[in-house]
Design an enzyme around this catalytic site. Structure first.
Site, PDB file in Angstrom:
ATOM      1  N   LYS A 158       0.845  -1.192   0.000  1.00 41.36           N
ATOM      2  CA  LYS A 158       0.000   0.000   0.000  1.00 41.36           C
ATOM      3  C   LYS A 158       0.881   1.243   0.000  1.00 41.36           C
ATOM      4  CE  LYS A 158       0.714   2.022   3.292  1.00 41.36           C
ATOM      5  NZ  LYS A 158       1.976   2.611   3.880  1.00 41.36           N
ATOM      6  N   TYR A 167      -4.821   4.029   5.755  1.00 41.98           N
ATOM      7  CA  TYR A 167      -5.316   3.207   6.872  1.00 41.98           C
ATOM      8  C   TYR A 167      -6.603   3.812   7.443  1.00 41.98           C
ATOM      9  CZ  TYR A 167      -0.836   0.741   6.979  1.00 41.98           C
ATOM     10  OH  TYR A 167       0.255  -0.017   6.656  1.00 41.98           O
TER      11      TYR A 167
END
Ligand code: NAD
Length: 369
Positions: A139, A225
């Site tokens: 990510k 996140y």
């Protein structure tokens, strides 16, 4: 010194993967796959041997049951030597960025794990898929949503599975947050407030601070996140976002964002708050539902995640998130099934990231498209 965005103090509390797997296999339906009879261990090659690959992924691959560290791809010959000795990796499984495509012929490597600066995620994901390998990409998935679409298409065309390094989907407290929302245990979710960030005191020349390499700053690195948190605690996809940016250090963060605040608007009018920062040590997820509040703090770290509900503290074991994540993907490959953290899951977050940057530029609420 490299940035160290995650608190590892509580990591010692982490159960060994073996013990964790036993407890959790019975406690969580979603990882029942761990209890399946063992087949062949799949070979993983890590591409990019930096902080995350060396500090987390390689150690986790010593605990995995369905995959192992079979190969490495590095541009630094001294790292190749060091890793080869440390992890017993044969010379034939060591590649550099130039000869990487020859990995196509290597039967020891089933999965390529891209752990490079963000600007390189698309290229190496596509090259790996073309070489016939299944791919895990770290990510944030890519520089923008358009690149994510290309990555997904390339993996589909090559008939290879693609997964994003969203380790928290395998973490028990996080899975409980998902369940509480999905089953409406405390009624409908009426709000989420979530933040992730750390005080950056690393190398001022690091790739993380270069727009061309990182795509952006704390939003790309830490904010994904919080975006994930809002999405998995509501189980919904946001429609609009309004965001603002704050910068206190124009020298250090001259190319990328330092702190960003945003409000996501979900179907039915539900609003959630998120923020990301390279100047604040944040890491929480607070969920408000009709019948009470629950959440996580720390919410996004490698270990030591703690949760609370109106009934008190959550009581789940600490696990090795990366070991569970990689074993789950190996199982997906063996069973030819899409990962729960697929490329599409990475794309959804990047659509939100793109809209946040558009909102900062326009000063208006932007549609997530
Ligand atoms: P890092 O800087 O420690 O490592 C990057 C690696 O890429 C190094 O080995 C470096 O040599 C190599 N590299 C190759 N070409 C490069 C170039 N042109 N410029 C700079 N480095 C180059 O970074 P990291 O913290 O290991 O992050 C790597 C990836 O992992 C990023 O996508 C990051 O977002 C992700 N990450 C994920 C987590 C997580 O919890 N899932 C945690 C940390 C990092």
């Amino acid at each position: 010194m490299k940035p160290n965005p995650f608190n590892r103090r509580d990591f010692l509390k982490t159960l060994s993967y073996g013990a964790g797997a036993l407890t959790l296999a019975s406690a969580f339906g979603s990882i029942q796959a761990m209890a399946l009879p063992q087949g062949k261990k799949l070979g993983i090659a890590l591409v990019g041997l930096g902080g995350y690959a060396g500090g987390q992924l390689a150690p986790a691959l010593q605990e995995t049951k369905h995959c192992y560290l079979a190969g490495i791809v590095t541009g630094t010959p001294s790292k190749a030597d060091e890793w080869s000795k440390k992890y017993n990796i044969p010379g034939k499984n060591i590649y550099n960025y130039q000869n990487f495509d020859e990995i196509a012929k290597n039967k020891d490597i089933d999965i390529v794990y891209v752990v490079l600066p963000v600007s390189m995620h698309m290229e190496y994901t596509i090259r790996a898929a073309k070489a016939g390998k299944h791919v895990i990409c770290e990510k944030p998935m890519a520089l923008n949503a358009a690149d994510c679409v290309e990555m997904i298409a390339a993996c589909k065309k090559a008939n290879r599975l693609l997964s994003i390094g969203y380790r928290l989907h395998f973490e028990p407290h996080t899975q409980e947050i998902m369940r509480l929302g999905r089953e409406k245990v405390y009624g409908k979710v009426t709000g989420v407030d979530t933040a992730n960030g750390f005080k950056y005191n690393g190398d001022p020349n690091a790739w993380r601070l270069k727009k061309a390499l990182a795509g952006g700053g704390a939003l790309m690195d830490m904010g994904v996140y919080s975006i994930q948190g809002s999405r998995y605690s509501t189980g919904l996809e946001p429609l609009y976002v309004k965001a603002t940016e704050q910068k206190t250090n124009n020298d250090l963060f001259k190319e990328v964002d330092e702190t960003i605040f945003w409000d996501l608007e979900f179907p039915g009018g539900l609003m959630t708050k998120g923020k990301s920062s390279y100047n604040n040590n944040w890491g929480y997820l607070n969920v408000t539902a009709e019948k009470g509040q629950y959440g996580l703090k720390p919410a996004f770290s490698y270990g030591g995640i703690q949760g609370f509900t109106p009934q008190g503290a959550m009581n789940f074991p600490q696990i090795n998130q990366q070991a569970f994540q990689m074993d789950d993907f190996a199982q997906c490959v063996l069973q030819k099934k899409q990962s729960r953290v697929s490329g599409e899951e990475g794309l959804r977050d990047m659509k939100v990231v793109d809209a946040i940057y558009r909102s900062i530029a326009s000063g208006k609420k932007e549609k997530i498209i």
